[in-house]
Design an enzyme around this catalytic site. Structure first.
Site, PDB file in Angstrom:
ATOM      1  N   GLY A 256       0.852  -0.993  -0.169  1.00  0.00           N
ATOM      2  CA  GLY A 256       0.340  -0.301  -0.275  1.00  0.00           C
ATOM      3  C   GLY A 256       0.863   1.857  -0.091  1.00  0.00           C
ATOM      4  O   GLY A 256       1.544   1.035   0.735  1.00  0.00           O
TER       5      GLY A 256
ATOM      6  N   ARG B 230       0.716  -5.104  -6.379  1.00  0.00           N
ATOM      7  CA  ARG B 230       0.671  -6.687  -5.027  1.00  0.00           C
ATOM      8  C   ARG B 230       1.473  -6.974  -6.221  1.00  0.00           C
ATOM      9  O   ARG B 230       0.956  -6.896  -7.226  1.00  0.00           O
ATOM     10  CB  ARG B 230      -0.107  -6.595  -3.856  1.00  0.00           C
ATOM     11  CG  ARG B 230      -0.454  -5.463  -3.387  1.00  0.00           C
ATOM     12  CD  ARG B 230      -1.113  -5.468  -2.371  1.00  0.00           C
ATOM     13  NE  ARG B 230      -2.060  -4.747  -2.059  1.00  0.00           N
ATOM     14  CZ  ARG B 230      -1.603  -4.153  -0.458  1.00  0.00           C
ATOM     15  NH1 ARG B 230      -0.635  -4.306  -0.146  1.00  0.00           N
ATOM     16  NH2 ARG B 230      -2.126  -3.172   0.051  1.00  0.00           N
TER      17      ARG B 230
ATOM     18  N   ASP C 157       5.314  -5.051   5.713  1.00  0.00           N
ATOM     19  CA  ASP C 157       5.382  -5.382   6.596  1.00  0.00           C
ATOM     20  C   ASP C 157       6.098  -7.064   5.147  1.00  0.00           C
ATOM     21  O   ASP C 157       6.663  -7.791   4.923  1.00  0.00           O
ATOM     22  CB  ASP C 157       4.760  -6.263   7.451  1.00  0.00           C
ATOM     23  CG  ASP C 157       3.572  -6.124   7.466  1.00  0.00           C
ATOM     24  OD1 ASP C 157       2.850  -6.054   6.305  1.00  0.00           O
ATOM     25  OD2 ASP C 157       2.798  -7.641   8.271  1.00  0.00           O
TER      26      ASP C 157
ATOM     27  N   THR D 179       4.397   2.213   5.166  1.00  0.00           N
ATOM     28  CA  THR D 179       2.852   1.929   5.531  1.00  0.00           C
ATOM     29  C   THR D 179       2.356   3.170   6.992  1.00  0.00           C
ATOM     30  O   THR D 179       3.489   3.636   7.520  1.00  0.00           O
ATOM     31  CB  THR D 179       2.826   0.690   5.976  1.00  0.00           C
ATOM     32  OG1 THR D 179       1.184   0.832   6.227  1.00  0.00           O
ATOM     33  CG2 THR D 179       3.382   0.375   6.984  1.00  0.00           C
TER      34      THR D 179
ATOM     35  N   ASP E 264       0.298   2.451   8.273  1.00  0.00           N
ATOM     36  CA  ASP E 264      -0.630   1.417   9.362  1.00  0.00           C
ATOM     37  C   ASP E 264      -0.025   1.403  10.753  1.00  0.00           C
ATOM     38  O   ASP E 264       0.065   1.126  11.760  1.00  0.00           O
ATOM     39  CB  ASP E 264      -0.859  -0.437   8.870  1.00  0.00           C
ATOM     40  CG  ASP E 264      -1.638  -0.215   7.939  1.00  0.00           C
ATOM     41  OD1 ASP E 264      -2.633   1.051   7.689  1.00  0.00           O
ATOM     42  OD2 ASP E 264      -1.413  -0.956   7.085  1.00  0.00           O
TER      43      ASP E 264
ATOM     44  N   ASP F 223       2.550  -0.328  11.757  1.00  0.00           N
ATOM     45  CA  ASP F 223       2.498  -1.913  12.359  1.00  0.00           C
ATOM     46  C   ASP F 223       3.566  -2.578  11.666  1.00  0.00           C
ATOM     47  O   ASP F 223       3.346  -4.352  12.392  1.00  0.00           O
ATOM     48  CB  ASP F 223       1.613  -2.368  11.837  1.00  0.00           C
ATOM     49  CG  ASP F 223       1.114  -2.462   9.938  1.00  0.00           C
ATOM     50  OD1 ASP F 223       2.091  -2.147   9.679  1.00  0.00           O
ATOM     51  OD2 ASP F 223       0.507  -3.942   9.740  1.00  0.00           O
TER      52      ASP F 223
ATOM     53  N   ARG G 183      -5.518  -1.755   9.093  1.00  0.00           N
ATOM     54  CA  ARG G 183      -5.276  -3.242   9.096  1.00  0.00           C
ATOM     55  C   ARG G 183      -5.468  -3.762  10.197  1.00  0.00           C
ATOM     56  O   ARG G 183      -6.642  -3.589  11.201  1.00  0.00           O
ATOM     57  CB  ARG G 183      -3.426  -3.940   8.778  1.00  0.00           C
ATOM     58  CG  ARG G 183      -3.616  -3.438   6.609  1.00  0.00           C
ATOM     59  CD  ARG G 183      -3.575  -5.089   6.228  1.00  0.00           C
ATOM     60  NE  ARG G 183      -3.707  -4.210   5.098  1.00  0.00           N
ATOM     61  CZ  ARG G 183      -2.963  -5.006   3.967  1.00  0.00           C
ATOM     62  NH1 ARG G 183      -2.561  -6.459   4.360  1.00  0.00           N
ATOM     63  NH2 ARG G 183      -2.504  -4.740   3.135  1.00  0.00           N
TER      64      ARG G 183
HETATM   65  P1  ATP Z   1       0.851  -2.969   3.443  1.00  0.00           P
HETATM   66  O1  ATP Z   1       0.742  -2.998   5.240  1.00  0.00           O
HETATM   67  O2  ATP Z   1       0.844  -1.419   3.598  1.00  0.00           O
HETATM   68  O3  ATP Z   1      -0.153  -2.589   3.711  1.00  0.00           O
HETATM   69  P2  ATP Z   1       2.759  -4.384   2.653  1.00  0.00           P
HETATM   70  O4  ATP Z   1       3.824  -4.747   1.806  1.00  0.00           O
HETATM   71  O5  ATP Z   1       2.097  -5.297   3.381  1.00  0.00           O
HETATM   72  O6  ATP Z   1       2.470  -3.173   2.620  1.00  0.00           O
HETATM   73  P3  ATP Z   1       2.100  -6.275   0.777  1.00  0.00           P
HETATM   74  O7  ATP Z   1       1.173  -6.775  -0.108  1.00  0.00           O
HETATM   75  O8  ATP Z   1       1.315  -7.637   2.037  1.00  0.00           O
HETATM   76  O9  ATP Z   1       1.739  -4.913   1.134  1.00  0.00           O
HETATM   77  O10 ATP Z   1       3.074  -7.433   0.298  1.00  0.00           O
HETATM   78  C1  ATP Z   1       3.489  -6.152  -0.962  1.00  0.00           C
HETATM   79  C2  ATP Z   1       4.099  -7.303  -1.361  1.00  0.00           C
HETATM   80  O11 ATP Z   1       5.543  -8.006  -0.993  1.00  0.00           O
HETATM   81  C3  ATP Z   1       3.325  -8.416  -2.449  1.00  0.00           C
HETATM   82  O12 ATP Z   1       2.298  -8.066  -3.186  1.00  0.00           O
HETATM   83  C4  ATP Z   1       3.926  -9.943  -2.827  1.00  0.00           C
HETATM   84  O13 ATP Z   1       5.045  -9.523  -4.044  1.00  0.00           O
HETATM   85  C5  ATP Z   1       5.443  -9.368  -1.784  1.00  0.00           C
HETATM   86  N1  ATP Z   1       5.633 -10.127  -0.536  1.00  0.00           N
HETATM   87  C6  ATP Z   1       4.807  -9.996   0.326  1.00  0.00           C
HETATM   88  N2  ATP Z   1       4.741 -11.665   1.166  1.00  0.00           N
HETATM   89  C7  ATP Z   1       6.110 -12.331   0.751  1.00  0.00           C
HETATM   90  C8  ATP Z   1       6.405 -13.920   1.104  1.00  0.00           C
HETATM   91  N3  ATP Z   1       5.610 -14.057   2.105  1.00  0.00           N
HETATM   92  N4  ATP Z   1       7.339 -13.664   0.346  1.00  0.00           N
HETATM   93  C9  ATP Z   1       7.935 -12.753  -0.390  1.00  0.00           C
HETATM   94  N5  ATP Z   1       7.492 -12.122  -0.917  1.00  0.00           N
HETATM   95  C10 ATP Z   1       6.232 -11.685  -0.641  1.00  0.00           C
END
Ligand code: ATP
Length: 319
Positions: free
Chosen positions: A11, A72, A103, A125, A127, A129, A171
């Site tokens: 995000g 994503r 994360d 982010t 959040d 978090d 979240r």
């Molecule tokens: P936000 O907290 O703002 O949503 P985020 O980084 O947690 O941000 P996610 O959609 O969970 O958002 O992760 C972003 C991208 O990181 C995913 O679309 C994926 O490509 C990659 N990713 C997430 N988890 C994994 C994992 N366990 N292994 C490898 N890549 C990952």
């Protein structure tokens, strides 16, 4: 290290641009080349990569969103996807990668590091978090957006003597709700980490009404549940006219606050320094106003801690 890459993922959050600018400028200042990777890990696998010059980070510090775009990608979660990503990085001669995101994005950075490719995570982010940092880039701006909105809702709530349930993002973390609730003097705050039970919320509303309160504001973290359902429940239980506002994506946009710009500048530059030192698999953060870095995998095993003293304080101040 002579060539590094930077991407934003997950995000978007206000201040990501200030972090990109810091990475680009700090790297060029340190005689390195920087490559911008567009559309997060998806763009990385597709080779959507362009060299960034000093000017490409100009006039972005004040803008919300991310000029590198975000995406994503489920494909990147696979072994094959990660190998494709590393091939692209090698093709461009990029020796280290800075990942600005949440994360999930950090999990991706950890996977690349496990495969021998050095990555550094910068927490971006709204959040708040992510373990290992007191604040994430974007949280302060989103908080101030919520405060502006709730101040406005409060005016109309007073005029019509209504109860408002305001659903905010975050979240599974309650930080945005907690900070906004305290800053806005909400009657009740509902967070996933420690939620007032329904009877307590109703009781507080009734007590407020009995002593002549003109309005009541309840801040509900999205991780607790749906604002509309909650508003209906409140109206049924109290007989008070209740309105619901789901603030939604306005919380993710807008000009980054001064705090977020400074935080993003410090964390982005720190990430470059770590790559220069030859570090890998680290995340940068701020704790007690000091820049810190932690092993990214170890940090992700921890749980982000919300400040429950603040939660208790909010309950005390809004009796
Ligand atoms: P936000 O907290 O703002 O949503 P985020 O980084 O947690 O941000 P996610 O959609 O969970 O958002 O992760 C972003 C991208 O990181 C995913 O679309 C994926 O490509 C990659 N990713 C997430 N988890 C994994 C994992 N366990 N292994 C490898 N890549 C990952």
């Amino acid at each position: 290290m002579k060539k590094i890459g930077v991407l934003t993922s997950g995000g978007d959050a206000p201040g990501m641009n200030a972090a990109i600018r810091a990475v680009v400028r700090k790297a060029i200042f340190s005689d390195m080349e920087v490559y911008g990777i567009y559309n997060g890990y998806q763009g990385l696998m597709e080779g959507n990569i362009k060299k960034m010059e000093l000017g490409s980070a100009g006039d972005i510090i004040q803008r919300g969103g991310t000029v590198l775009y975000s995406a994503r990608s489920d494909e990147f979660k696979t072994e094959e996807g990660q190998q494709t990503a590393i091939k692209q990085l090698n093709k461009f001669g990029i020796e280290g990668l800075i990942v600005i995101g949440g994360d999930g994005s950090f999990q991706g950075a950890a996977k690349l590091t496990e495969k021998g490719y050095p990555c550094i995570g910068v927490p971006g982010t709204i959040d708040n978090d992510i373990p290992g940092t007191d604040f994430t880039i974007g949280f302060d701006t989103a908080l101030n957006t919520i405060i502006d909105a709730v101040d406005k809702i409060r005016d109309t709530a007073t005029s019509h003597e209504r109860t408002y349930v305001i659903e905010v993002m975050g979240r599974n973390a309650g930080d945005l709700a907690l900070w906004a609730g305290l800053a806005d003097g909400a009657e009740s705050i509902l967070i996933p980490e420690n939620t007032n039970d329904f009877d307590t919320v109703v009781d507080r509303l009734k007590k407020g009404q009995a002593r002549g309160k003109k309005h009541s504001i309840i801040i509900l973290a999205e991780g607790v549940g749906n604002g509309i359902d909650y508003g209906n429940k409140i109206e049924d239980a109290t007989g008070m006219e209740t309105r619901v506002t789901v603030l939604g994506h306005i919380q993710r946009g807008g000009r980054p606050s001064g705090f977020d710009r400074v935080l993003a500048s410090r964390l982005g530059a720190k990430a470059v320094e770590l790559l220069i030192e030859g570090q890998a698999g680290r995340m940068v953060g701020i704790q007690n106003n000091k820049l810190v870095d932690h092993d990214i995998i170890e940090a992700l095993k921890q749980k982000h801690q919300i400040d429950l003293d603040m939660y208790r304080l909010s309950n005390e101040l809004s009796i």
